[in-house]
Design a protein around this motif. Structure first.
Motif, short mmCIF file in Angstrom:
data_model
loop_
_atom_site.label_atom_id
_atom_site.label_comp_id
_atom_site.label_asym_id
_atom_site.label_seq_id
_atom_site.Cartn_x
_atom_site.Cartn_y
_atom_site.Cartn_z
N ARG A 170 0.85 -1.19 0.00
CA ARG A 170 0.00 0.00 0.00
C ARG A 170 0.88 1.24 0.00
N ALA A 171 0.41 2.27 -0.69
CA ALA A 171 0.99 3.60 -0.61
C ALA A 171 -0.18 4.58 -0.66
N ARG A 172 -0.43 5.28 0.42
CA ARG A 172 -1.66 6.05 0.56
C ARG A 172 -1.41 7.45 1.12
N VAL A 173 -2.35 8.34 0.83
CA VAL A 173 -2.41 9.67 1.44
C VAL A 173 -3.87 9.94 1.80
N LEU A 174 -4.10 10.40 3.01
CA LEU A 174 -5.44 10.73 3.48
C LEU A 174 -5.43 12.16 4.02
N LEU A 175 -6.42 12.91 3.61
CA LEU A 175 -6.55 14.31 4.04
C LEU A 175 -7.97 14.55 4.51
N TYR A 176 -8.11 15.16 5.70
CA TYR A 176 -9.45 15.59 6.12
C TYR A 176 -9.35 16.94 6.79
#
Length: 397
Positions: free
Chosen positions: A59-65
């Protein structure tokens, strides 16, 4: 606003990560989370001309909130999965090399403890593992059959729909009404007379009768209450909380699958999945030891004798895992051996599939930097068991 307890990962170095305050008191902010998981795998059961050892990016992920008001939130999540030498492309433009949208939803508060929202969301039903965060799994990876609808009714465990979530004291709930995808893993499959069900209700019967699905998960907290600010369930808190939860959930897709009658006419069959589970995670005394245990029973009805890739099958499943953090004078580094077990009954073959795994985590800085070594062996029906040894290196910020 989110509390630090929402991300209790047991790290001595992590203090909320990259959180940018947009006003003095921090009530307006945005937060960015990034993570990567690298795998080295050894598999002895391969063709003679194939390498037994392979590397991949799991997995390679980016999460923004972000919140600029406590009454609403926006979240965006993108990344890629399972990139390896066989699906890479020479210029990085191939399908497997592309980042794609994992989630994008908006949410509105209905008071202190209740919210509604909509978008491409992860407020799933069925079980805790169907809502598992990939940041803090105790085992190497999630139990695959617990993500019970990936690619069948959804896009990588996320549906486009509306949801409601909240709590009444120690009782928590989340429910959703969703669209079911048309182009799924069986986008070219056709039912044959007297054959097995095909998950193609929306494509073959139309969106009026087979377009929507319904999901829910409900749990009761006997000890510390977990945050439900985001849907991602924690795998282990490494002693940061004392949690004992029991839960139950469902997924229901009317006419989600299709069979062909003797005269060739098509008939819809309802897809119905439900589960009950229990999760316990708590320190044992004051010496740094921690016990983590999880168990679930899941009943899967995908339609008559449904099977797809030895992953989705009509039948039932019992799954569980147990881990133990070994007391250690070094408070920063933690070691956690664990075992897992999965037994599935499969209607089509009138037999079972069994998986057994043993592994260990080395937490260098909680879940923010850890190494995992796991061996798992799976037997399907009367086939010989297949074993895989995997080493994972993971960092998230």
């Amino acid at each position: 606003m989110i509390s630090q307890l929402s991300f209790s990962q047991g790290s001595p170095d992590y203090d909320g990560g990259l959180k940018v305050k947009l006003n003095e008191d921090g009530s307006k902010y945005f937060r960015v989370i990034s993570w990567a998981q690298f795998w080295a795998q050894y598999n002895d059961n391969v063709a003679e001309d194939a390498s037994k050892t392979n590397f991949s990016i799991r997995r390679a992920r980016v999460l923004l909130y972000s919140q600029i008001n406590k009454d609403f939130l926006i979240l965006t999540h993108f990344g890629l999965n399972s990139l390896n030498a066989d699906n890479q492309s020479p210029t990085g433009l191939g399908e497997a090399s592309q980042l794609f949208l994992h989630g994008a939803w908006v949410q509105y508060s209905l008071g202190e403890h209740h919210s509604i929202g909509g978008g491409l969301h992860y407020w799933n039903g069925i079980s805790r593992l169907n809502n598992q965060s990939t940041l803090n799994m105790m085992t190497l990876d999630n139990n695959r059959q617990s993500w019970a609808t990936i690619g069948l009714s959804d896009q990588f465990a996320r549906h486009i729909g509306i949801y409601a979530k909240g709590s009444f004291g120690k009782f928590g709930y989340q429910v959703a009404i969703n669209e079911s995808v048309t182009n799924n893993l069986q986008a070219t499959a056709e039912p044959v007379s007297g054959g097995n069900a095909v998950y193609a209700g929306r494509r073959l019967l139309g969106s009026k009768d087979a377009g929507k699905n319904y999901a829910g998960y409900f749990e009761y907290s006997f000890q510390d209450k977990e945050s439900n600010f985001l849907p991602y369930k924690v795998g282990t808190y490494l002693g940061g909380k004392k949690v004992f939860n029991v839960g139950a959930g469902f997924f229901y897709h009317p006419s989600g699958s299709v069979i062909a009658n003797a005269d060739g006419t098509l008939e819809g069959e309802d897809v119905a999945i439900f589960a009950v589970d229990a999760f316990y995670d708590a320190p044992l005394g004051d010496n740094g030891s921690v016990i983590t245990a999880y168990a679930t029973y899941q009943n899967n009805d995908y339609g008559t004798n449904y099977t797809l890739g030895q992953t989705y099958e009509t039948g039932s499943m019992i799954y569980g895992h147990v881990g133990y953090v070994i007391p250690n004078a070094d408070k920063k580094i933690k070691y956690q051996p664990y075992v897992l077990f999965n037994n599935r009954s499969i209607d089509l073959i009138d037999d079972n599939a069994t998986s057994f795994g043993i592994g260990a985590n080395a937490y260098i800085s909680g879940h923010n930097s850890k190494l995992t070594l796991e061996y798992q062996n799976t037997t399907y029906g009367d086939n010989d068991g297949q074993g895989v040894l995997t080493l994972q290196a993971m960092i998230y910020l």
